[in-house]
Design a protein around this motif. Structure first.
Motif, short mmCIF file in Angstrom:
data_model
loop_
_atom_site.label_atom_id
_atom_site.label_comp_id
_atom_site.label_asym_id
_atom_site.label_seq_id
_atom_site.Cartn_x
_atom_site.Cartn_y
_atom_site.Cartn_z
N PRO C 82 0.83 -1.20 0.00
CA PRO C 82 0.00 0.00 0.00
C PRO C 82 0.87 1.26 0.00
CG PRO C 82 -0.28 -1.28 2.05
CD PRO C 82 0.66 -2.04 1.19
N GLU C 83 0.40 2.31 -0.64
CA GLU C 83 1.22 3.53 -0.74
C GLU C 83 1.49 4.12 0.64
OE1 GLU C 83 -1.01 6.18 -3.28
OE2 GLU C 83 -2.83 5.89 -2.10
N THR C 104 3.88 0.66 -5.35
CA THR C 104 2.77 1.06 -4.47
C THR C 104 1.41 0.89 -5.13
OG1 THR C 104 3.14 3.32 -5.14
CG2 THR C 104 4.13 2.63 -3.08
N LEU C 105 0.46 0.50 -4.30
CA LEU C 105 -0.93 0.33 -4.71
C LEU C 105 -1.78 1.32 -3.93
CD1 LEU C 105 -1.21 -3.57 -4.66
CD2 LEU C 105 -1.15 -2.10 -6.67
N PRO C 106 -2.89 1.77 -4.54
CA PRO C 106 -3.80 2.66 -3.80
C PRO C 106 -4.35 1.93 -2.58
CG PRO C 106 -4.78 1.93 -5.88
CD PRO C 106 -3.34 1.51 -5.90
N GLN C 107 -4.60 2.68 -1.52
CA GLN C 107 -5.04 2.05 -0.27
C GLN C 107 -6.33 2.69 0.23
OE1 GLN C 107 -4.83 3.93 2.89
NE2 GLN C 107 -4.44 5.73 1.62
N ALA C 109 -7.85 3.23 4.05
CA ALA C 109 -7.57 3.04 5.47
C ALA C 109 -6.35 2.13 5.68
CB ALA C 109 -8.79 2.46 6.19
N GLY C 110 -5.38 2.27 4.78
CA GLY C 110 -4.13 1.52 4.93
C GLY C 110 -4.15 0.14 4.31
N LYS C 111 -5.31 -0.27 3.77
CA LYS C 111 -5.44 -1.62 3.21
C LYS C 111 -5.42 -1.63 1.68
CE LYS C 111 -9.06 -3.63 4.89
NZ LYS C 111 -10.38 -3.84 5.56
N ILE C 112 -4.96 -2.73 1.12
CA ILE C 112 -5.08 -2.92 -0.33
C ILE C 112 -6.02 -4.10 -0.57
CG2 ILE C 112 -2.85 -1.97 -1.00
CD1 ILE C 112 -1.73 -4.83 -0.98
N SER C 113 -6.61 -4.12 -1.76
CA SER C 113 -7.57 -5.19 -2.06
C SER C 113 -6.96 -6.21 -3.01
CB SER C 113 -8.80 -4.59 -2.72
OG SER C 113 -8.44 -4.07 -3.99
#
Lengths: 341, 341, 341, 341
Positions: C82-83, C104-107, C109-113
């Motif tokens: 996550p970023e 990095t992946l968009p997050q 609340a700090g989570k990635i899907s």
């Protein structure tokens, strides 16, 4: 003034320049995906008697060593090499910059023996602290070595056997491979090398090309994603066909071997001339590099008329210097050099 | 069974545990910005007679070596070290993983001389190929060395002078520093070390602490952003006060020196006992590590009742083993060990 | 003054200190080869329902992330994160210092899907330039995240399924794992995590220990020579038993879970108190970190009596701050904090 | 079939091949210490109005970026770059392999603004955690960018001012510099670039050379031992004169600028033709790269007769593709391309 300082003082064999000219305005895709690269790879596979070899073209020797070694080692491994090996001394720490230790072995005329490799690995395996030490993960040799010496077929077989025994790849730096293959007394052919080494490269820069080294991976799937590793190392040439074209030319009509043989012939002539004039050899080199011992007084005088390489200080009065012939050396150059000496 | 395998077999000096207990539920900010760290730093500065020293606390020796060396070198530089140095042999390639070559020098009892450093740098500066080689950018020594030997004040001065001459920092690994400082015949004090070294560390792990090494940078501004470098190396302890508290305790009431002296006394007693029993010493160590030569037959028998460290194979019949005393060694332990031998 | 700035402001749970005291003068071999480490590993394997897990103890979070990620990736690979991930932002470039890109992946609340992971990999696989790009070779998540949020069991399953589909390991940073496992609404247990992650770690530093993270490799043989890699990273503690002892204590009599539950109870009490006083939450955190939005005017006033963490600037008038409870937070501390607010 | 896939599909400008031929058998010393390199450097210094510039010749773009960036950064620093920058996306992690994070900034048409650089640095300086973060130590831009766009003189001045304000070097990737300098509407000259950038390079590979990038260090002594760093990166060409000769030719008689202008003229003609045929532009590029939006149905049909670069997926029905002209594009090629479209 005669120049024998190195074997990369001229451009390229005229046939290479001619083909660069002929094909100059042709449009090809980049990064080695062109038909010249394909053709060169096929010719090299044949010359190596290794139909499944994976082949990549890089630009220079240090670059090739650093890229191949980084690709072959895991993070906790180091590379075994002669203490005089090019990667040990003259590559500005390129291997360490890639994160790996060069584990040095004692050498003789630039060569290491299967026995010293086995002893190193055995000692490592026995050491109670081995989990705190760098694991030997690769053996690096050069052929010819930095001292112009050659491995025999039996020596290569023995090195290969030790490497297989311990499941460690054998990597051969062939920056001057042509001159090794054409040396008079050698029993090592390109096929021998392809048979015993997991990875090796065929040097173009010093043997007829403007630049270029052909990496031959003889064991398929040994290295994953090598193309990307080459790119990451900054070693991927945009106009990859320039490399393909040069190696395609060198591996057509025996050119690589013929021009290498010429350099050997010139070296032999030079060797005889030097012996006749009473020069002492530091080492009986069978290849294109000749090392002689010179009085320091004579050294400066010589430097006025001849360009050579300083090799090492022998003692307070004497210095070892190197003369190198190449594919481009003319017989008249050797005659004039001998006249000047 | 008696255990003399190393000097990190016990926990910490009881006074340290007591203070950990007393302060356990206190809340402090993290990463070394607490008052225990401040206090410890101030005490160390005083002990070193170096009021402007910059001090950082790290957790272990390999970590400290790797972090300091990476911080001190530029990308094209390597570190000069004895060929038996801890960074050369027993840190799993940590320095190379940081991108730098360890340039090894011949050693005697684990020590290198100012002369060998100067010769190396001179040869490097004279070499026509030096731009293709790794520049020596730092000198690494340990005191005591891996062999328990010590530099004299004159030797340290000479090393420092060469380093200054060539503008290269001198870094001293003091993982066992206490035992060196308290050795009977040594003329080297903490002040001597702070005067002659650009960076050094005071080992806690092996001298009374649970863990911890205090890095002393004696030359202000030598290293930029060292805090961030420590973080990047994964060497920053969240509850930094644990390090501060331990060093604050060790540098209160002369504790560090007193407990180190005790280890030396125990080592002297052991040495005399061993000599009286006719054991041969591999090397006359003045510190807490004692190396003896044992018949291989006897070795296995010994291993039944005593734990020691295998050091090296001397010849086919003999092995070198190490006994280490520490701050925690009791006189009765030594008596029992001698009884068992 | 009340201190809620972080969850690593105190020492260790008293039972840990007691055992350190009891065992202090015991002699054990170093580097984690002692019986306390063995016992702790066995207890963790049981708690994870993962009898073949390989377990290693390291000292801190950044160190563990850097060591595990370097061990899992090949030279041409990067790690998806996550970023806002700790490795992306707050580890001073430790991953890049090891040679790898953080992709990095968009997050939220700090989570990635799982979907965003799959989309990234699909796009990568379709890209004509993928051989010139960094291959995603690992997925990194934290649980709880930097924002205190939690993955659900279904989300972890989905992430694991994508990772399996593309043969990429899933690595979970559990620096605050206890607080995640004990959160009221979570359906994720230690067993769930061990089932779905290839590697994860159980944080000790923030959950009752002086320091320490237990790395659990759930897939045997996933990492070769991890011990040596730990040594190379400077992450090997000489007195490894200190780590073993701490985790052995935490995993005896449910201690780890009980003290984590206490922190959650304290956080819930704090949350209710804050809500009752009309504070706005930046985010509904189910774990021990609570984020509230404060007027900048109030901020300075607050800082006089309470220690908290600055989190981020929300807008010109407002700031997000964090309060963290921990295993050590007393109910009276929360009462006093609420009284001060 | 017409080929407009990239600007590195042909060999070199005929004048370069001619000089390679003329000088082929000349013997020169290696590694760039020849008179062709000297002459080329002098001509470039003049063209830049920067008499004290230090100039080095490297082989390719990724190699140059990786080498310069590693040379400019300290271990704790990263490089600010547009999120679409070549070093961010298409260099296979070469910067991270050198140990440094690429810190990405939002971009517009491939460009970053002085304001976004300043905001990043300001936020970094204000962040309470900055000692745990990667310090921005360098700004990287390309001109033209990956999208063919150009910075204006005012934009470069502003970027340079921010860099100076924070004492951070500005590095400009000029792989396609010639095409940027010759763009119709640009107010940026080579002098402008030399004035505002600390380091930049003049791309040869894509502008008339077989290969080669000329690195210009405008601030003397900015980089120590750059020659050795080049060697360490495997970026030192043995026959360095090949680079010298090419740049000497390109910087004689205005050749570099004339052939770049030709590419721009061809791009303008192509642009007008595309517009006349109703093609939609993704972006109004002033340089040799033109980006158009194509129906996916049409895409496959187009691919039968024209070679282009896939750029990105715009939406489910549309794709962005790139046509590139170069110094080698003939007017008849453009005519035929337009006829085929």
């Amino acid at each position: 003034m005669q120049h024998f300082a190195s074997d990369y003082m001229e451009g390229a064999h005229p046939l290479i320049l001619q083909r660069l000219l002929e094909t100059n305005m042709e449009k090809t895709p980049g990064y080695g995906s062109d038909h010249y690269c394909d053709s060169a790879k096929e010719k090299i596979r044949k010359a190596c008697h290794c139909p499944h070899a994976e082949i990549h073209f890089l630009t220079g020797g240090t670059q090739t060593n650093a890229t191949v070694i980084k690709a072959l080692l895991r993070t906790y491994e180091g590379v075994l090499a002669p203490e005089t090996g090019h990667i040990s001394v003259h590559e500005a720490g390129a291997i360490e910059a890639g994160g790996h230790k060069v584990l040095t072995l004692p050498q003789e005329a630039g060569k290491i023996s299967a026995r010293s490799v086995e002893e190193y690995i055995s000692r490592f395996n026995q050491d109670g602290n081995r989990a705190h030490m760098v694991k030997p993960g690769l053996v690096y040799i050069s052929h010819p070595t930095e001292y112009g010496s050659l491995y025999s077929k039996a020596e290569l077989e023995a090195l290969s056997a030790v490497c297989k025994k311990y499941a460690i790849p054998l990597f051969l730096d062939g920056a001057r491979l042509g001159y090794g293959l054409m040396a008079k007394a050698s029993d090592v052919t390109l096929e021998t090398i392809a048979k015993h080494c997991d990875v090796f490269y065929i040097g173009g820069t010093k043997v007829g090309a403007l630049f270029g080294e052909a990496v031959v991976i003889t064991r398929p799937h040994l290295i994953d994603n090598f193309f990307t590793i080459i790119k990451q190392q900054g070693a991927l040439l945009a106009k990859g066909r320039l490399l393909g074209l040069q190696f395609d030319t060198l591996f057509s009509d025996n050119l690589y071997f013929d021009i290498a043989k010429h350099a050997i012939d010139m070296a032999e002539k030079l060797k005889q001339g030097l012996a006749a004039k009473g020069y002492r050899f530091y080492f009986q080199s069978p290849t294109n590099q000749q090392f002689i011992i010179v009085d320091n007084e004579k050294l400066e005088q010589l430097a006025q008329t001849v360009s050579f390489s300083f090799w090492e200080t022998l003692d307070e009065q004497h210095t070892v210097i190197r003369f190198a012939t190449s594919w481009a050396t003319r017989e008249s150059d050797v005659d004039q050099l001998l006249a000047l000496l």
